[in-house]
Design an enzyme around this catalytic site. Structure first.
Site, PDB file in Angstrom:
ATOM      1  N   THR A  50      66.134  94.263 110.860  1.00 25.86           N
ATOM      2  CA  THR A  50      65.098  93.328 110.404  1.00 25.86           C
ATOM      3  C   THR A  50      65.154  92.029 111.186  1.00 25.86           C
ATOM      4  O   THR A  50      64.122  91.447 111.536  1.00 25.86           O
ATOM      5  CB  THR A  50      65.249  93.048 108.905  1.00 25.86           C
ATOM      6  OG1 THR A  50      65.121  94.279 108.184  1.00 25.86           O
ATOM      7  CG2 THR A  50      64.193  92.071 108.409  1.00 25.86           C
ATOM      8  N   CYS A  51      66.361  91.568 111.477  1.00 20.80           N
ATOM      9  CA  CYS A  51      66.533  90.312 112.205  1.00 20.80           C
ATOM     10  C   CYS A  51      65.914  90.399 113.596  1.00 20.80           C
ATOM     11  O   CYS A  51      65.259  89.461 114.070  1.00 20.80           O
ATOM     12  CB  CYS A  51      68.009  89.960 112.316  1.00 20.80           C
ATOM     13  SG  CYS A  51      68.877  89.921 110.729  1.00 20.80           S
TER      14      CYS A  51
END
Length: 248
Positions: A50-51
């Site tokens: 996600t990052c």
């Protein structure tokens, strides 16, 4: 987990690490935040899905809009070492962001955001959150809900921009499929640059993209092929016509 909202409080006064010009340097939080408006987003770890796919890239994309609405600097913070943060920043092309390493977790702990992710083999890491800091004081925090996994619902760049200015526009983004040595491709990229539209350049023969891939997607085998905000525009001539119609 008992996460703590620190709105109205001052950020911790600690020393963080950053790699600049091949040197490991100390960055004092008082120098980052004093007399300035800073948008901070903190995440569990560099290179995590996600990052890398969403959280960091969108802050980089919306940087100009955030700067235009009063933000002096955008800081990405993670409980990683400075070498990892430097490499990740280069991999992500995060040219509009300052990536800082809170390797000991001292800033994150002071913010009440240090959590145990030993179940993932991460040890102590930051919970995902963002905040707007004015002159060292936390004005607003967007803390992800306390539920299993890695929720990503409120700490995104669009939420931060909406907080600063609900009427703020979003930049367009283009994808261009090109071929090395193609003059029309160069013309299309120059047209996008002239209209201040950022673009991703995908070259045929690279990243497993072939002429067959292009034909399957567009029904054409010619380059360039341009998409803006998900809409297929076409080649260089059609791109020019697109902007002519928009300005008419």
């Amino acid at each position: 987990m008992a996460l703590q909202n620190r709105e109205g409080e001052f950020v911790p006064n600690v020393s963080l690490k950053q790699r600049r010009g091949g040197e490991l340097i100390d960055v004092e939080t008082k120098d980052i935040f004093s007399g300035r408006t800073v948008a901070v987003f903190s995440l569990p770890g560099a290179y995590t899905p996600t990052c890398s796919s969403t959280h960091l890239p969108r802050y980089n994309e919306l940087a100009e809009q955030l700067f235009a609405n009063g933000v002096d600097e955008i800081v990405c913070l993670s409980v990683n070492d400075a070498f990892v943060m430097e490499a990740w920043g280069e991999h992500q092309e995060a040219e509009n962001l300052s990536l800082l390493a809170d390797g000991n977790g001292s800033f994150t702990e002071g913010m009440g955001m240090l959590v145990d992710k030993s179940d993932l083999g991460f040890g102590k890491r930051s919970w995902r959150y963002s905040m707007l800091v004015r002159d060292g004081k936390v004005e607003k925090m967007f803390i992800e809900p306390e539920k299993p996994g890695d929720p990503f619902e409120v700490s995104d760049a669009d939420t931060m921009l909406d907080y600063l200015n609900p009427q703020a526009s979003r930049p367009s983004f283009a994808t261009v499929i090109t071929k090395p040595g193609c003059p029309h491709c160069a013309r299309a990229k120059q047209t996008l640059a002239d209209h201040h539209i950022a673009y991703e350049d995908i070259s045929i023969g690279n990243r497993d993209v072939t002429s067959r891939s292009l034909r399957a997607m567009t029904g054409r085998a010619t380059t360039p092929q341009v998409w803006i905000d998900g809409q297929h525009i076409g080649g260089a001539d059609e791109l020019a016509e697109h902007f002519e119609k928009a300005s008419a």
